[in-house]
Design an enzyme around this catalytic site. Sequence first.
Site, PDB file in Angstrom:
ATOM      1  N   SER A  92       0.840  -1.209   0.000  1.00  0.00           N
ATOM      2  CA  SER A  92       0.000   0.000   0.000  1.00  0.00           C
ATOM      3  C   SER A  92       0.868   1.250   0.000  1.00  0.00           C
ATOM      4  O   SER A  92       2.091   1.178   0.166  1.00  0.00           O
ATOM      5  CB  SER A  92      -0.914   0.017   1.242  1.00  0.00           C
ATOM      6  OG  SER A  92      -0.140   0.106   2.423  1.00  0.00           O
ATOM      7  N   ASP A 122       5.867  -7.442   2.971  1.00  0.00           N
ATOM      8  CA  ASP A 122       4.828  -6.770   3.738  1.00  0.00           C
ATOM      9  C   ASP A 122       4.173  -7.786   4.670  1.00  0.00           C
ATOM     10  O   ASP A 122       4.271  -8.998   4.448  1.00  0.00           O
ATOM     11  CB  ASP A 122       3.785  -6.163   2.790  1.00  0.00           C
ATOM     12  CG  ASP A 122       3.035  -4.990   3.397  1.00  0.00           C
ATOM     13  OD1 ASP A 122       2.326  -5.192   4.417  1.00  0.00           O
ATOM     14  OD2 ASP A 122       3.140  -3.869   2.869  1.00  0.00           O
ATOM     15  N   VAL A 170       9.643  -6.714   9.206  1.00  0.00           N
ATOM     16  CA  VAL A 170      10.941  -6.056   9.032  1.00  0.00           C
ATOM     17  C   VAL A 170      11.735  -5.966  10.336  1.00  0.00           C
ATOM     18  O   VAL A 170      12.955  -5.752  10.311  1.00  0.00           O
ATOM     19  CB  VAL A 170      10.783  -4.645   8.428  1.00  0.00           C
ATOM     20  CG1 VAL A 170      10.189  -4.727   7.031  1.00  0.00           C
ATOM     21  CG2 VAL A 170       9.966  -3.729   9.336  1.00  0.00           C
ATOM     22  N   CYS A 192       9.951   1.234   2.632  1.00  0.00           N
ATOM     23  CA  CYS A 192       8.757   2.072   2.764  1.00  0.00           C
ATOM     24  C   CYS A 192       7.872   1.661   3.942  1.00  0.00           C
ATOM     25  O   CYS A 192       6.915   2.364   4.261  1.00  0.00           O
ATOM     26  CB  CYS A 192       7.925   2.028   1.483  1.00  0.00           C
ATOM     27  SG  CYS A 192       8.676   2.867   0.081  1.00  0.00           S
ATOM     28  N   SER A 221      11.108  11.454   6.417  1.00  0.00           N
ATOM     29  CA  SER A 221       9.921  12.303   6.376  1.00  0.00           C
ATOM     30  C   SER A 221      10.379  13.711   6.696  1.00  0.00           C
ATOM     31  O   SER A 221      11.402  13.912   7.360  1.00  0.00           O
ATOM     32  CB  SER A 221       8.894  11.844   7.425  1.00  0.00           C
ATOM     33  OG  SER A 221       7.907  12.839   7.640  1.00  0.00           O
ATOM     34  N   TYR A 278       7.574   9.453  16.024  1.00  0.00           N
ATOM     35  CA  TYR A 278       7.712   9.382  14.570  1.00  0.00           C
ATOM     36  C   TYR A 278       8.899  10.218  14.093  1.00  0.00           C
ATOM     37  O   TYR A 278       9.720   9.754  13.296  1.00  0.00           O
ATOM     38  CB  TYR A 278       6.417   9.868  13.922  1.00  0.00           C
ATOM     39  CG  TYR A 278       6.377   9.763  12.423  1.00  0.00           C
ATOM     40  CD1 TYR A 278       6.276   8.522  11.800  1.00  0.00           C
ATOM     41  CD2 TYR A 278       6.430  10.903  11.621  1.00  0.00           C
ATOM     42  CE1 TYR A 278       6.231   8.420  10.420  1.00  0.00           C
ATOM     43  CE2 TYR A 278       6.386  10.808  10.241  1.00  0.00           C
ATOM     44  CZ  TYR A 278       6.286   9.560   9.636  1.00  0.00           C
ATOM     45  OH  TYR A 278       6.252   9.468   8.265  1.00  0.00           O
ATOM     46  N   LYS A 284      12.336   8.917  12.191  1.00  0.00           N
ATOM     47  CA  LYS A 284      12.715   9.411  10.863  1.00  0.00           C
ATOM     48  C   LYS A 284      14.014  10.206  10.919  1.00  0.00           C
ATOM     49  O   LYS A 284      14.802  10.199   9.965  1.00  0.00           O
ATOM     50  CB  LYS A 284      11.581  10.259  10.278  1.00  0.00           C
ATOM     51  CG  LYS A 284      10.293   9.467  10.022  1.00  0.00           C
ATOM     52  CD  LYS A 284      10.511   8.292   9.084  1.00  0.00           C
ATOM     53  CE  LYS A 284       9.225   7.590   8.705  1.00  0.00           C
ATOM     54  NZ  LYS A 284       9.441   6.474   7.758  1.00  0.00           N
ATOM     55  N   PHE A 333       1.723  13.360   1.604  1.00  0.00           N
ATOM     56  CA  PHE A 333       1.333  12.585   0.434  1.00  0.00           C
ATOM     57  C   PHE A 333      -0.045  11.964   0.613  1.00  0.00           C
ATOM     58  O   PHE A 333      -0.470  11.662   1.736  1.00  0.00           O
ATOM     59  CB  PHE A 333       2.362  11.481   0.159  1.00  0.00           C
ATOM     60  CG  PHE A 333       3.513  11.935  -0.692  1.00  0.00           C
ATOM     61  CD1 PHE A 333       3.676  11.456  -1.979  1.00  0.00           C
ATOM     62  CD2 PHE A 333       4.416  12.876  -0.214  1.00  0.00           C
ATOM     63  CE1 PHE A 333       4.729  11.884  -2.782  1.00  0.00           C
ATOM     64  CE2 PHE A 333       5.472  13.309  -1.003  1.00  0.00           C
ATOM     65  CZ  PHE A 333       5.626  12.816  -2.291  1.00  0.00           C
ATOM     66  N   THR A 360      -1.532   9.234   0.796  1.00  0.00           N
ATOM     67  CA  THR A 360      -1.488   7.813   1.109  1.00  0.00           C
ATOM     68  C   THR A 360      -2.838   7.397   1.692  1.00  0.00           C
ATOM     69  O   THR A 360      -3.644   8.243   2.074  1.00  0.00           O
ATOM     70  CB  THR A 360      -0.371   7.529   2.120  1.00  0.00           C
ATOM     71  OG1 THR A 360      -0.618   8.301   3.300  1.00  0.00           O
ATOM     72  CG2 THR A 360       0.990   7.901   1.543  1.00  0.00           C
TER      73      THR A 360
END
Length: 251
Positions: free
Chosen positions: A15, A36, A58, A84, A146, A159, A163, A192, A194
């Site tokens: 996704s 994924d 991951v 990603c 990001s 977050y 990043k 974005f 998403t």
Amino acid sequence: MQMSTTAAIITGGASGLGEATARHFASQGAKVTLLDRDTERGPTVAKEIGGYFIETDVTDETSVETAIAQAQEKMGALTVAVNCAGIAMGIKTTGRDGPHPLSAFQKTIDVNLVGSFNIARLAATAMTKNAPDSDGARGVIINTASIAAFDGQKGQVAYAASKGGIVGMTLPMARDLAKDGIRVMTIAPGIFATPMLKGLPQEVQDSLAAEVPNPPRLGDPSEYGRMAAFIVEMGYLNGEVIRLDGALRMR
């Protein structure tokens, strides 16, 4: 390196930015394997693009080792890894419910930062066994940061930290892998369109888009995919972070 001879693994490929990258890579002739945890959408996307899907965590060493070995077997090689996969939680350092749960902070770091490094280190090890091309290149690793790494907002402490760590490891990783002919780049996307953001009310999306200087809109995930492909083919790009954000600077 050329897209037509690329064999890529893409985490979070079921996704969002990962899916868009997988679709673009496949459209340019690359072999693609999606890594994924989404065992419903992942195989569907893989089938649609003529690629492969491997269920992968991951953050787990064995899971990634197995996935990379299987991807190499399916594609015949591994030359590109695009990270990603990621999560985001909106929690302040302290608030009405008390302090930021340490478990939430640790999970964000584990998935976004440790997960990216886990993929990168194991993919790089596999790439060192590739025969170098005329430029000495054996592979490319692309990580996703990001603009929050630079302009983190309220509720983004975990977050932004994750990043920021990705930004911080870009240059030293590129230096580590220079002798092996493996380049390392990071893309720092802005806002974005998403699935997560598109789930917000339209007026919220419009408000966010209006903050972008030029063009005044949300980023299209396909633009991330095209940037990733450009990095693969532009052999002199290495050890750098590219902001893909329409000149947005969050206040």
